[in-house]
Design a protein around this motif. Sequence first.
Motif, PDB file in Angstrom:
ATOM      1  N   TYR A 134       0.824  -1.209   0.000  1.00  0.00           N
ATOM      2  CA  TYR A 134       0.000   0.000   0.000  1.00  0.00           C
ATOM      3  C   TYR A 134       0.861   1.264   0.000  1.00  0.00           C
ATOM      4  N   ASP A 139       0.194   2.365  -8.659  1.00  0.00           N
ATOM      5  CA  ASP A 139      -0.157   2.046 -10.057  1.00  0.00           C
ATOM      6  C   ASP A 139       0.741   0.962 -10.632  1.00  0.00           C
ATOM      7  N   ASP A 232     -12.515   5.557   2.478  1.00  0.00           N
ATOM      8  CA  ASP A 232     -12.275   4.208   1.974  1.00  0.00           C
ATOM      9  C   ASP A 232     -11.256   4.210   0.840  1.00  0.00           C
ATOM     10  N   ALA A 233     -10.956   3.037   0.320  1.00  0.00           N
ATOM     11  CA  ALA A 233      -9.898   2.897  -0.676  1.00  0.00           C
ATOM     12  C   ALA A 233     -10.194   3.645  -1.968  1.00  0.00           C
ATOM     13  N   LYS A 234     -11.465   3.908  -2.242  1.00  0.00           N
ATOM     14  CA  LYS A 234     -11.848   4.630  -3.451  1.00  0.00           C
ATOM     15  C   LYS A 234     -11.886   6.145  -3.245  1.00  0.00           C
ATOM     16  N   GLY A 235     -11.609   6.587  -2.016  1.00  0.00           N
ATOM     17  CA  GLY A 235     -11.604   8.018  -1.736  1.00  0.00           C
ATOM     18  C   GLY A 235     -12.931   8.559  -1.260  1.00  0.00           C
ATOM     19  N   ASN A 236     -13.865   7.667  -0.901  1.00  0.00           N
ATOM     20  CA  ASN A 236     -15.167   8.102  -0.404  1.00  0.00           C
ATOM     21  C   ASN A 236     -15.101   8.377   1.096  1.00  0.00           C
ATOM     22  N   THR A 238     -16.111   8.224   4.796  1.00  0.00           N
ATOM     23  CA  THR A 238     -16.844   7.230   5.584  1.00  0.00           C
ATOM     24  C   THR A 238     -16.779   7.553   7.072  1.00  0.00           C
ATOM     25  N   ALA A 402      -7.405   4.661   2.821  1.00  0.00           N
ATOM     26  CA  ALA A 402      -7.613   5.860   2.007  1.00  0.00           C
ATOM     27  C   ALA A 402      -6.483   6.008   0.995  1.00  0.00           C
ATOM     28  N   PRO A 403      -6.747   6.589  -0.172  1.00  0.00           N
ATOM     29  CA  PRO A 403      -5.652   6.862  -1.104  1.00  0.00           C
ATOM     30  C   PRO A 403      -4.531   7.607  -0.382  1.00  0.00           C
TER      31      PRO A 403
END
Length: 446
Positions: A134, A139, A232-236, A238, A402-403
């Motif tokens: 991580y 990428d 979250d991992a997608k940047g949302n 939470t 998180a990103p």
Amino acid sequence: MASSKIARRRFVAGTAAASAAFAAAPFVRGAHAAGKLTLALWDHWVPNANNATKALIDEWAAKEKVEVNIDFITSQGNKLLLTGAAEAQAKSGHDVFALSTWLPSRYAEQLVAMNDVMEPLIKQNGAVNATVEYLGKVDGKWLGVPATVGSQIKGPCSRIDLMKDLAGIDVQAMYPAGAPAKADAWTFDTFLKAAEACHKGGHPFGIGLGTTSDNVDTAGMIFHGFGAMLVDAKGNMTVKSDAVRQALDYYKRLMAFLPSDVPSWDDASNNKWLVSGKGALIMNPPSAWAVAKRDAPKVAEQLWTHGSPAGPKGRYAPFVPYFWSIWNFSKNQAAAKSLIVHLSQPSSAEKMVEASNGYDLPSFEKLTTFKTWAEEGPPKGTLYHYPNPHNHQILSVGAAPAPPRIAHQIYNQAIQTKMVVRFKQGEPMEKTLAWAESEIEGFMRT
């Protein structure tokens, strides 16, 4: 004749870069290529640990006929951090740089891809944990090789006698030297009850809630144990989840049994608390134990490093790695890669672990059973479970998943510990959550 020069770099703010890169002839391993290589490495706090690293580098330099200059740069006062920032800005400096935790992703565009190094090392040394991937891979591009030196797990270090007498917990039986853990009952509930018992007995747990990394890493462990993520991992976002609310509620109850000044603690506070004999448990690598061996041997004889308690969503341990990375402005990238491969061999890693008295921690799964951890003492075996030899815990970092561009700001701004303190001091939970959301929204815009 190849040589290695050593220096302790003291960064002066305002310089354009920490050092100038050396031009070098193309490197061909084994062909006695002439050339120069410069390294900026973390200045170890354990006496003589730097010497072990230097000896390994000298060994490689003599074989490959490369002149190597090493700067061991202290992390105190953020000098290593500032040096890296200056070099990144100037696009000039050392060839190899020791980057901590979040820095590989920060400098992703300025680092050499290390896939051709990491993939063979993983085949040889075993997989790395998900936290290393991580932090060190963006990428599909590996931005560094996880360094043995400086990498650490910040798990519990407990007083054997106090935990047994005050909380009725035998940490040596729960985490026996030379054998897998027997820790099914070592849960967040048990941890809370033990904290209460030790508080009543006059020896509270020393868990800080300040804004420095030791505090933030423990908060990350507890949040992960509840499955509580702020992004979250997608940047949302939470933040306003049941899991986050559960983590805050648990922490508020835990804080009632901690020293009253823990919101102001820094990374030295927990060490001092344990070494002084006041505390029954802290969350830290073996640095406090090492200091106790020197300054408070009677305390050291009663210390045992072991695994974290399990939360409803798993047993997490804070893991903070360093990486050996190569700037893309390096003129001798092939030589730099060859040296990093040499430092990542099992025999090299074992020498660094031994020199650090077991503090340093390789990230590869096959390199967690060196004899140093089984034999160090007193008491003998106190570090056996430190490297997670039986894969008993999930190694984690606060603010994940998180990103990284968002997570590192959550981490560096200590959002989780600040949330806990605000809630404990009487702020309504929904107001605390709204504050955290507002802060993180700002991070997302940057």
